[in-house]
Design a protein around this motif. Structure first.
Motif, PDB file in Angstrom:
ATOM      1  N   GLU A 135     147.872   7.498  35.602  1.00  0.00           N
ATOM      2  CA  GLU A 135     146.351   6.992  35.224  1.00  0.00           C
ATOM      3  C   GLU A 135     145.534   7.305  36.588  1.00  0.00           C
ATOM      4  O   GLU A 135     145.708   7.076  37.243  1.00  0.00           O
ATOM      5  CB  GLU A 135     146.710   5.565  35.237  1.00  0.00           C
ATOM      6  CG  GLU A 135     145.451   4.931  34.498  1.00  0.00           C
ATOM      7  CD  GLU A 135     144.913   3.664  35.552  1.00  0.00           C
ATOM      8  OE1 GLU A 135     145.094   2.575  34.954  1.00  0.00           O
ATOM      9  OE2 GLU A 135     144.235   3.349  36.242  1.00  0.00           O
ATOM     10  N   SER A 138     139.209   7.334  35.766  1.00  0.00           N
ATOM     11  CA  SER A 138     139.022   6.107  35.180  1.00  0.00           C
ATOM     12  C   SER A 138     137.327   5.518  35.805  1.00  0.00           C
ATOM     13  O   SER A 138     137.387   4.423  36.193  1.00  0.00           O
ATOM     14  CB  SER A 138     140.058   5.209  35.659  1.00  0.00           C
ATOM     15  OG  SER A 138     141.143   5.354  35.304  1.00  0.00           O
ATOM     16  N   TYR A 361     139.079  -8.457  34.914  1.00  0.00           N
ATOM     17  CA  TYR A 361     139.415  -7.116  34.986  1.00  0.00           C
ATOM     18  C   TYR A 361     141.133  -7.298  35.362  1.00  0.00           C
ATOM     19  O   TYR A 361     141.650  -6.513  34.607  1.00  0.00           O
ATOM     20  CB  TYR A 361     138.653  -6.475  36.656  1.00  0.00           C
ATOM     21  CG  TYR A 361     139.207  -5.188  37.071  1.00  0.00           C
ATOM     22  CD1 TYR A 361     139.357  -4.037  36.037  1.00  0.00           C
ATOM     23  CD2 TYR A 361     139.403  -5.013  38.350  1.00  0.00           C
ATOM     24  CE1 TYR A 361     139.669  -2.579  36.473  1.00  0.00           C
ATOM     25  CE2 TYR A 361     139.621  -3.724  38.890  1.00  0.00           C
ATOM     26  CZ  TYR A 361     139.892  -2.547  38.027  1.00  0.00           C
ATOM     27  OH  TYR A 361     140.079  -1.515  38.453  1.00  0.00           O
TER      28      TYR A 361
HETATM   29  N1  ARG Z   1     137.315   1.527  36.261  1.00  0.00           N
HETATM   30  C1  ARG Z   1     137.608   1.155  37.619  1.00  0.00           C
HETATM   31  C2  ARG Z   1     136.615   1.382  38.757  1.00  0.00           C
HETATM   32  O1  ARG Z   1     135.809   2.139  38.387  1.00  0.00           O
HETATM   33  C3  ARG Z   1     139.009   1.652  38.178  1.00  0.00           C
HETATM   34  C4  ARG Z   1     139.997   1.513  37.180  1.00  0.00           C
HETATM   35  C5  ARG Z   1     141.419   1.652  37.729  1.00  0.00           C
HETATM   36  N2  ARG Z   1     142.584   1.289  36.931  1.00  0.00           N
HETATM   37  C6  ARG Z   1     143.080   0.305  36.702  1.00  0.00           C
HETATM   38  N3  ARG Z   1     144.149   0.256  35.970  1.00  0.00           N
HETATM   39  N4  ARG Z   1     142.402  -0.895  37.352  1.00  0.00           N
HETATM   40  O2  ARG Z   1     136.808   0.739  39.762  1.00  0.00           O
END
Ligand code: ARG
Length: 621
Positions: A135, A138, A361
């Protein structure tokens, strides 16, 4: 699958066979303690005498003794030296060259990675591969693509390649930040300031602009609202009447963008078709734009997942389980986990349901980890996330572990990386990946133009500047330890001297140019006369090329891109000091052929390493 062959393994076996009877050990005990060396003057393989575990003798005595008894006949392919408490083995040049160079020419891209490492059963390909989810990247839709996303993308891209090349089934997953109240704010902002035309043209840029505009209004409105709320709280504490203040607050809240965003997001949560349709459009257009940028970095995701995709049912199940097991508790209307009660005081407390009943989150990640395990049945999952989120990820893993999913948690790993400092663009602080690349390209182009003669020969200098700019960014990012941060320095990364992307690209392009100038059919090179390669430069180059499969295997262990880069730079240095000694043009035909074979093997290894890192090697520059 091309059969994996590691020339150094061949020598390990050869040495083990000869050493075993001398020290009264099994070959299988010697084989694994023969390790590679960091510099070639220490030998090609080294063995600490202590590892032989011979009682009653000092390691140095053992080393001297074994070295004096080691066979020296013509059949032996190595020479041995006692170096203090170590035994050093040097591969005999001629047999090494005639083994390694043709092997590389024949194996081509397959030379290096051991494709059996990721098999469920390394001896039986038919049983299939282990599965790893990587992963990475993101980003958050409508927000900037910041340094954390850049590094996650580059490091994640590299790790996925590494696993794929070593026989794993890899699922590249992008977990978008695409859910939450801010998407309600964005939708309302779009109604006010948005343009469909602009959205189609550059969704990411446009949505960001809309988001900035509407956030500004939200912030301005929130100032008096927050002040009133504070006043009310204060007054309540001392038992004063707050009804007048409340009457003042209510209409402000009602008319605010914040409240409108909350309502809109609620309609998204409730599956309102119009709200979902608009959000889907934002998401889809953003993804198609992201895809184009990822392509420039040679990355293609298998799954665009995201916070929006986490199932409600799984989230509810997680919550019920956590409460039932006494891991989560209700505190002043919110639900939280107090990690100090679960032997992890360092992880502090984490809210998983806000007072208004909405998940966070962490809650989504807690559900997503289990959903992914159910759906994909992974053997390993890697999260490539910035070290700013160390606590978050540790909370995620810990909660998963103590809530009855130890098996899932134990398969997960956080690759945590340090900050990039000073990444900005000429336009200001907004940092989309394309803008960053564009800036570096401008600089790269200048650097290229400074060599007029070469520049004039390029058919498509723009495209080359683009590739070189991307290489510059990537190499700067990958050359240090992942956990260390670095300064984003455009002058440094685009330089042709030093350990940079352009330096590696130049090394590759120069080999291509030598081959072009020689005008020889490369497929005939395997029949070269290897005895022509006798100079120390040629021998040392081949010794370095022989190490590549070991370097890849070691990289799987370290999971550090620097393991590859350190090797490639060393190899490129060895190459550049060889050109004067091992000239092709002007040499007699047989010598020319042998040298070209050597250069082609070096080019192949360079290519293999560069593409493993995600770079696109250029043929001219
Ligand atoms: N979208 C998040 C950010 O920009 C990162 C995600 C990371 N992955 C996760 N599974 N939390 O901070």
């Amino acid at each position: 699958m091309a059969k994996y062959e590691n020339p150094v393994d061949f020598y390990r076996q050869h040495i083990a066979e000869r050493l075993a009877p001398l020290v009264d050990k099994k070959e299988s005990e010697i084989y694994p303690v023969l390790s590679w060396t960091t510099t070639l003057d220490k030998g090609d393989l080294i063995l600490p005498a202590a590892a032989l575990r011979i009682k009653g003798k000092k390691p140095q005595e053992i080393a001297d003794d074994v070295a004096s008894k080691f066979p020296t006949d013509d059949q032996t392919l190595v020479t041995i030296q006692a170096q203090g408490a170590f035994l050093a083995f040097f591969f005999k040049p001629q047999s090494l060259i005639s083994r390694v160079v043709p092997l590389i020419l024949q194996q081509k891209e397959a030379y290096g990675p051991n494709p059996t490492l990721g098999l469920k059963d390394p001896k039986d390909e038919s049983k299939g591969s282990k599965k790893v989810i990587v992963e990475f990247s993101s980003p958050n839709i409508a927000k900037e693509f910041h340094q954390g996303h850049l590094r996650s993308t580059i490091i994640g891209g590299f790790l996925s390649k590494l696993y794929a090349q070593t026989g794993w089934e890899v699922i590249r997953m992008n977990y978008l930040g695409d859910w939450g109240k801010q998407y309600g704010l964005l939708a309302n902002g779009f109604r006010k300031f948005g343009s469909d035309e602009q959205l189609e043209k550059d969704s990411i840029q446009h949505l960001f602009q809309v988001y900035v505009q509407i956030s500004k209004i939200q912030k301005e409105q929130n100032e008096p609202i927050d002040a009133l709320k504070k006043e009310i709280t204060e007054k309540r504490k001392t038992g004063q009447d707050v009804s007048e203040l409340e009457a003042k607050l209510a209409p402000l809240v009602d008319a605010s963008e914040d409240e409108a965003a909350r309502k809109y997001f609620k309609s998204m949560e409730d599956n309102d078709p119009d709200a979902i349709a608009l959000w889907t459009k934002f998401r889809d257009l953003s993804i198609s734009k992201y895809k184009k940028t990822y392509q420039r970095l040679n990355i293609a995701f298998d799954v665009f997942s995201g916070e929006s995709q986490v199932g409600k049912e799984m989230m509810e199940k997680v919550l019920t389980d956590l409460k039932k097991q006494g891991i989560a508790e209700v505190d002043q209307g919110a639900t939280l986990i107090d990690f100090s009660k679960h032997g992890a005081k360092k992880l502090n407390k984490a809210i998983i349901i806000r007072r208004d009943g909405t998940p966070l989150y962490l809650t989504r990640d807690l559900a997503a980890i289990l959903e992914r395990h159910e759906k994909y049945g992974f053997d390993k999952m890697i999260y490539v996330i910035a070290d700013q989120q160390n606590e978050h990820v540790a909370q995620l893993f810990k909660t998963t572990e103590i809530s009855g999913h130890k098996d899932v948690a134990s398969k997960c790993e956080h690759i945590s990386f340090g900050m990039v400092k000073g990444m900005s663009t000429r336009k200001g602080t907004v940092k989309f990946l394309d803008d960053v690349i564009a800036d570096v390209r401008v600089k790269m182009w200048d650097v290229m133009k400074s060599n007029e003669k070469k520049y004039e020969q390029l058919e498509n200098p723009e495209a080359i500047a683009d590739v070189l700019a991307i290489s510059s960014i990537m190499v700067q990012d990958l050359k240090g330890k992942v956990r260390n941060g670095y300064d984003f320095n455009i002058d440094q990364m685009t330089a042709f001297e030093g350990d940079t992307g352009p330096y590696l690209q130049y090394a590759h392009a120069r080999l291509c140019s030598i081959e072009r100038k020689a005008g020889v059919d490369l497929s005939t090179l395997s029949s070269a006369d290897w005895s022509k390669l006798s100079e120390s430069h040629a021998v040392n180059l081949v010794r370095a090329l022989a190490q590549w499969p070991d370097v890849v295997t070691n990289t799987v262990k370290t999971q550090e891109p620097a393991t590859v880069l350190t090797y490639l730079f060393k190899m490129a240095h060895a190459l550049s000091s060889s050109y004067d000694q091992l000239q092709v043009v002007g040499s007699e035909p047989e010598l020319q052929k042998a040298r070209l074979a050597l250069y082609e093997a070096a080019r192949q290894v360079l290519w293999n390493g560069m593409t493993l890192l995600g770079l696109s090697p250029v043929e001219r520059m």
